[in-house]
Scaffold this active site. Structure first.
Site, PDB file in Angstrom:
ATOM      1  CD  GLU A 440      -2.580   1.682   0.523  1.00  0.00           C
ATOM      2  OE1 GLU A 440      -2.639   0.920  -0.282  1.00  0.00           O
ATOM      3  OE2 GLU A 440      -3.233   2.580   0.706  1.00  0.00           O
ATOM      4  CG  ASP A 513       2.575   1.796   6.565  1.00  0.00           C
ATOM      5  OD1 ASP A 513       3.512   1.276   5.883  1.00  0.00           O
ATOM      6  OD2 ASP A 513       2.177   3.174   6.312  1.00  0.00           O
ATOM      7  CG  ASP A 515      -0.463   2.873   9.993  1.00  0.00           C
ATOM      8  OD1 ASP A 515      -1.199   1.742   9.221  1.00  0.00           O
ATOM      9  OD2 ASP A 515      -0.401   3.776   9.723  1.00  0.00           O
ATOM     10  CG  ASP A 517      -5.016   4.485   7.844  1.00  0.00           C
ATOM     11  OD1 ASP A 517      -6.267   4.516   8.225  1.00  0.00           O
ATOM     12  OD2 ASP A 517      -4.377   5.632   7.417  1.00  0.00           O
TER      13      ASP A 517
END
Ligand code: TSJ
Length: 649
Positions: A440, A513, A515, A517
């Site tokens: 991503e 990632d 996180d 998202d």
């Protein structure tokens, strides 16, 4: 029962009893052979083995209440109001029947040799296995006159069957503590796991009251209790599934059929209803055991549905004479069905022994559905029309999707020309050694492209808006700017078109990632793979890359990477001198060399292999994630790790 007086000291063993001890010793030596695993599944299996006996008693018509209690120290108590396990002397074994039940290993265990025979008449199967794997077990039997009690430790008899009181009631109560020497991982029961299974049993056996209690907490205010009784049986099951999914129903009433064969040795029950979604949920059971791999009962059901519905599609003018028949999958779109058959000597086949093989059941289910669905449609033409209308729309969507696929194919006759523009392909064409990283974000994609081993590793950066794949039909997927590149890069096609032999990379690695998202992207991609490329997951091709969270630098040149907070703390403790910590907020913060070193180098990286432990559970969880409610979604993201298994590469 008069023979109970024949007392023995513990040293006097008969030949039969020595055999008994050797039998249960075998269970303790190789518990996996009898209960599958000694992990949490095996632990919970102990409870099911005991409860199954009470359910048999209920099916025989002598019991309607079963209580399961988790006591402090994870001791389990199961009781019923049946006739009570017989206490009279078993002539062959020379001991009370109840003692035989708990100390004689019955032939043909579930995971042992021989075909597994299901309960239905074979009471006590499994009770000796539970006994062998418990540090202690006590049974109490009430026969309407006396209360009997016997105790065992690790399968060994430690007290004779004694009369400990008088009673006017009947029933059986078994209390046991799983042996931590066997269940090394854990002996802690999961209330939710027991609840799910007991609820299922309550649906499958209409009218039985099953009560589950959790009394482990020392504060009674924190005790849990669930009373499970469904007069509606498997129809209530369908209703429950629909309520949990909070879908819109296509029609109000649940369609229910039941029948038995002529000799009354097999029976079948079917309940189904349509919702307005595009996926189907078909749960099938044989002798109350879930048949995840389907089998003859499911085949009979699907064939009958397809035959009758095609016939009515013509009769009610949804199809012209010249039209082709609709496919089975068209008639199953949005269907929730529960199929439950009971039979003697069920044959379980397939990779996980979860596929019913008895061929006569196919005809039994086919005939009942074929006959009764016609009657139902004749009497409920409004419902028939709603279902057929939906099936026609499904067929149209299917045709549209095929068309779209063909257009995509025709546009670019050269194989490579059709690959997505952003794909940085690898040199090797051998899927056994190649892998594709789905990344991503363009900046991370850039690092990955420069850091990779270009012979074997391809990089596909994702961009564009992600679709909520759960609510989308195949024809919408084709053409979506985010998912289409994934489909073309993998080369396999989707759904009914999926062909694993066309897979262009042996490993499909999601790299996002660490996180929120990133979690979202991971989950969306996983949902997509589950829904549209299930075999890809089933056959273990999908992985999740594990980038580090921190870099600890000692001096100028020594770098240590930490993949969790605990690891970071450990490294800091071990280095205990001047260090510098860098927290990676995203993959884009790493330069190509760091990304290679920490996340992509096959010799040193850590990856998680995505498994379909329980495709059903995963599917449900994805529905939560994709649904409107925010809280369950947040919880899922936090628990996401549950669906992936550690893999050391
Ligand atoms: F076996 C066991 F320990 F797992 C177990 C069995 C555990 C529990 C909680 C209950 C039972 C059980 C067994 N409940 N009810 C019965 N019934 C009989 O074993 C039984 C009673 C009477 C007769 C008969 O023919 O009179 C036959 C049977 C099999």
């Amino acid at each position: 029962m008069d023979n109970l007086e024949i007392a023995k000291t513990e040293q006097e063993y008969t030949a039969d009893e020595i055999q008994v001890l050797e039998g249960l010793e075998a269970v303790r030596k190789r518990p996996g052979m009898y209960i599958g695993t000694t992990g949490p599944d095996g632990l919970h299996h102990l409870v099911y083995e005991i409860v199954d006996n009470s359910i048999d008693e209920a099916l025989a018509g002598y019991c309607d209440k079963i209580e399961v209690t988790i006591l402090p120290d994870n001791i389990i108590r199961v009781s019923d109001n049946g006739r009570g396990i017989p206490v009279g002397i078993n002539q062959k074994m020379g001991m009370p029947a109840v003692t035989v039940v708990f100390t004689v290993l019955h032939a043909g265990g579930k995971f042992g040799g021989g075909g597994y025979k299901v309960s239905g008449g074979l009471h006590g199967v499994g009770a000796s296995v539970v006994n062998a794997l418990s540090t202690w077990l006590e049974v109490k039997v009430c026969d309407g006159e006396k209360i009997y009690r016997q105790r065992y430790e690790r399968g060994n008899i430690v007290s004779d069957l004694e009369v400990i009181g008088e009673t006017t009631s009947r029933g059986t109560e078994v209390t046991f503590k799983a042996d931590p020497e066997i269940f090394k991982e854990t002996v802690v029961y999961d209330y939710a796991v027991l609840e799910k299974r007991l609820r299922e049993q309550a649906f499958l056996n209409a009218g039985i009251h099953i009560v589950l209690k959790d009394e482990r907490d020392e504060n009674p205010e924190n005790h849990k209790s669930e009373s499970l009784c469904f007069e509606g049986g498997i129809s209530s099951f369908v209703e429950y599934i629909h309520r949990r999914k909070s879908v819109d129903l296509l029609h109000e009433n649940i369609i229910y059929f039941a029948a038995a064969n002529e000799e009354n040795t097999s029976s079948a029950e079917i309940a189904f209803q349509y919702n307005t979604d595009y996926t189907d949920t078909i749960l099938s059971f044989a002798n109350n055991i879930r048949t995840k791999e389907g089998g003859t009962h499911e085949e009979g059901f699907k064939r009958a549905i397809t035959t009758v519905m095609n016939e009515y599609a013509r009769k009610l003018k949804f199809l012209k004479d010249s039209d082709k028949n609709l496919l089975g999958e068209d008639f199953r779109e949005g269907m929730t069905a529960v199929i439950s058959v009971k039979l003697r000597e069920a044959q379980f086949e397939g990779q996980t022994k979860a596929k019913l093989g008895n061929t006569d059941i196919r005809a039994l289910v086919y005939n009942v559905v074929n006959e009764k669905l016609r009657t139902y449609f004749d009497e409920h033409t409004d419902v028939a029309k709603l279902i057929l209308e939906k099936a026609c729309q499904a067929a149209l969507a299917r045709e549209k999707a095929r068309h779209a696929r063909e257009l995509v194919r025709r546009k670019s006759p050269l194989e490579n020309a059709s690959l997505p523009g952003k794909l940085a392909d690898c040199q090797s064409r051998n899927p056994e050694e190649t892998e594709v990283y789905i990344v991503e974000g363009d900046s991370a994609g850039g690092s990955a492209k420069n850091g990779r081993d270009r012979k074997y590793q391809a990089i596909l950066p994702l961009w564009g808006k992600m679709l909520n794949v759960e609510k989308v039909r195949e024809d919408k997927i084709i053409g979506n700017d985010k998912l289409m590149p994934v489909i073309t890069a993998l080369g396999t096609g989707i759904k009914s078109d999926f062909d694993i032999t066309k897979l262009r990379y042996g490993k499909v690695i999601i790299m996002a990632d660490a996180d929120v998202d990133g979690s979202h992207i991971r989950t969306l991609l996983l949902t997509f793979f589950f829904r549209f490329m299930k075999p890809l997951v089933e056959q273990g091709h999908v992985y999740i890359a594990q980038p580090p969270l921190y870099r600890v630098t000692k001096g100028k040149t020594n770098h240590y990477y930490a993949y969790s907070d605990e690891e970071r703390d450990r490294i800091l403790r071990e280095l205990n001198c001047k260090t510098e910590i860098q927290r990676y907020k995203g993959l884009g913060e790493m330069d190509p060399e760091q990304l290679w070193e920490t996340t992509m180098n096959p010799d040193t990286r850590i990856m998680l292999k995505v498994t379909v432990e329980d495709a059903e559970a995963a599917d449900e969880t994805f529905k939560i994630l994709m649904g409107e409610k925010v809280e369950p979604r947040r919880m899922f993201i936090e628990e996401n790790a549950k669906y992936v298994q550690n893999l050391d590469i």
